[in-house]
Design an enzyme around this catalytic site. Sequence first.
Site, mmCIF file in Angstrom:
data_model
loop_
_atom_site.group_PDB
_atom_site.id
_atom_site.type_symbol
_atom_site.label_atom_id
_atom_site.label_comp_id
_atom_site.label_asym_id
_atom_site.label_seq_id
_atom_site.Cartn_x
_atom_site.Cartn_y
_atom_site.Cartn_z
ATOM 1 N N GLU A 177 -2.352 9.758 5.100
ATOM 2 C CA GLU A 177 -2.272 8.952 3.878
ATOM 3 C C GLU A 177 -3.223 9.453 2.792
ATOM 4 O O GLU A 177 -4.399 9.081 2.778
ATOM 5 C CB GLU A 177 -2.579 7.472 4.193
ATOM 6 C CG GLU A 177 -2.517 6.594 2.948
ATOM 7 C CD GLU A 177 -2.755 5.103 3.232
ATOM 8 O OE1 GLU A 177 -3.053 4.742 4.383
ATOM 9 O OE2 GLU A 177 -2.652 4.317 2.286
ATOM 10 N N LYS A 219 2.196 9.095 4.449
ATOM 11 C CA LYS A 219 2.127 7.788 3.767
ATOM 12 C C LYS A 219 1.534 8.000 2.378
ATOM 13 O O LYS A 219 0.311 7.996 2.202
ATOM 14 C CB LYS A 219 1.281 6.806 4.578
ATOM 15 C CG LYS A 219 1.057 5.471 3.888
ATOM 16 C CD LYS A 219 0.533 4.418 4.841
ATOM 17 C CE LYS A 219 0.206 3.135 4.100
ATOM 18 N NZ LYS A 219 -0.011 1.998 4.995
HETATM 19 P P1 13P Z 1 -0.795 -1.568 0.512
HETATM 20 O O1 13P Z 1 0.700 -1.464 0.747
HETATM 21 O O2 13P Z 1 -1.268 -2.950 0.214
HETATM 22 O O3 13P Z 1 -1.277 -0.516 -0.447
HETATM 23 O O4 13P Z 1 -1.481 -1.239 1.905
HETATM 24 C C1 13P Z 1 -1.017 -0.165 2.609
HETATM 25 C C2 13P Z 1 -2.146 0.504 3.279
HETATM 26 O O5 13P Z 1 -2.196 0.562 4.478
HETATM 27 C C3 13P Z 1 -3.191 1.120 2.458
HETATM 28 O O6 13P Z 1 -3.985 1.923 3.256
#
Ligand code: 13P
Length: 336
Positions: A177, A219
């Site tokens: 991510e 992600k």
């Molecule tokens: P949000 O969808 O609220 O951004 O959270 C996703 C997430 O895991 C951020 O690390």
Amino acid sequence: MDDLELEDIALALVAPSKGILAADESTGTIKKRFDTINTVSTADSRRDYRELLFSAKGVGDYISGAILYDETLRQTAKDGRPLVRLMMDQGIIPGIKVDTGAKPLAFADGELVTEGLDGLRDRLNEYRQLGARFAKWRAVISIGNGNPSEYCINVNAHALARYAALCQEAGLVPIVEPEVLMDGDHDIDECYAVTETALKTVFDELYKQRVVLEQMLLKPNMVISGTDCPVQADVEEVASKTMYCFEQTVPAAVPGIVFLSGGQSEKQATEHLNAMNQMGKHPWEISYSFGRALQASALATWQGKAENVSAAQAAFLHRAKLTSAARDGEYSTDME
Ligand code: 13P
């Protein structure tokens, strides 16, 4: 666990009509969420809230996996079953946040680097024994004041790849991510440029560090206007620029892209996801790993009160159903 199993887990997480629930708010973040509903954050109230989400009947039709915080992975439901067991009984694969948060990066004013690599191999082995089958590590990249620096992108990409390789070695699917934040007054093209650079750097590091692309999920943020940008790009522009950015940067061997919602409203995130899936077939599955955009209504309905649990579960199921429809490109605003 052999190679095939990790690929199977990655594919199961992005199965048709399904996506991931991010319920891995750290103790500090969940306190902020609970503050908005005047609810005291304790180990028990956090357990009650997560139990509400995972036990909503039928939620496994829309949620393939849920990312947990360390505390939740070890908690038991009111009936004494581990929360992990309760999730698995609904067909939800347990996942775990393994980074220890974004901290100030040395000699880089206002920029952050994500920590958590020390001792990670041992922690991953324990998490797998506790039932986790996938993991998450979030890097944070912000736009503004001349940032992001190449330095910040490089160190975060390097750490993401180190984490991902350790996960695969331990038998966990890494969710990689790199989040480019929405905060700021930058326009969508600036978000595009930063996201493109970040993704190119991340995939270069993943390659250098021997990460198997078929055994991971990406992600990312969507390519979107900064929250304070006076001109907000519409749904079609967000969808087309986001997909074009990924075509330039994300290898087709990656099985799925699961978006974060990043502060978008439930409806906005759903509309964007839907538009991307309506564009037709992409090299990767296009799905979700939403936190706020799956939980906002449920949290507001719950208000920390036992008598609201059923209504909050209904709100959560409704949101999950609409998000699932968007994942298939079959959402319309009249379903709201
Ligand atoms: P949000 O969808 O609220 O951004 O959270 C996703 C997430 O895991 C951020 O690390």
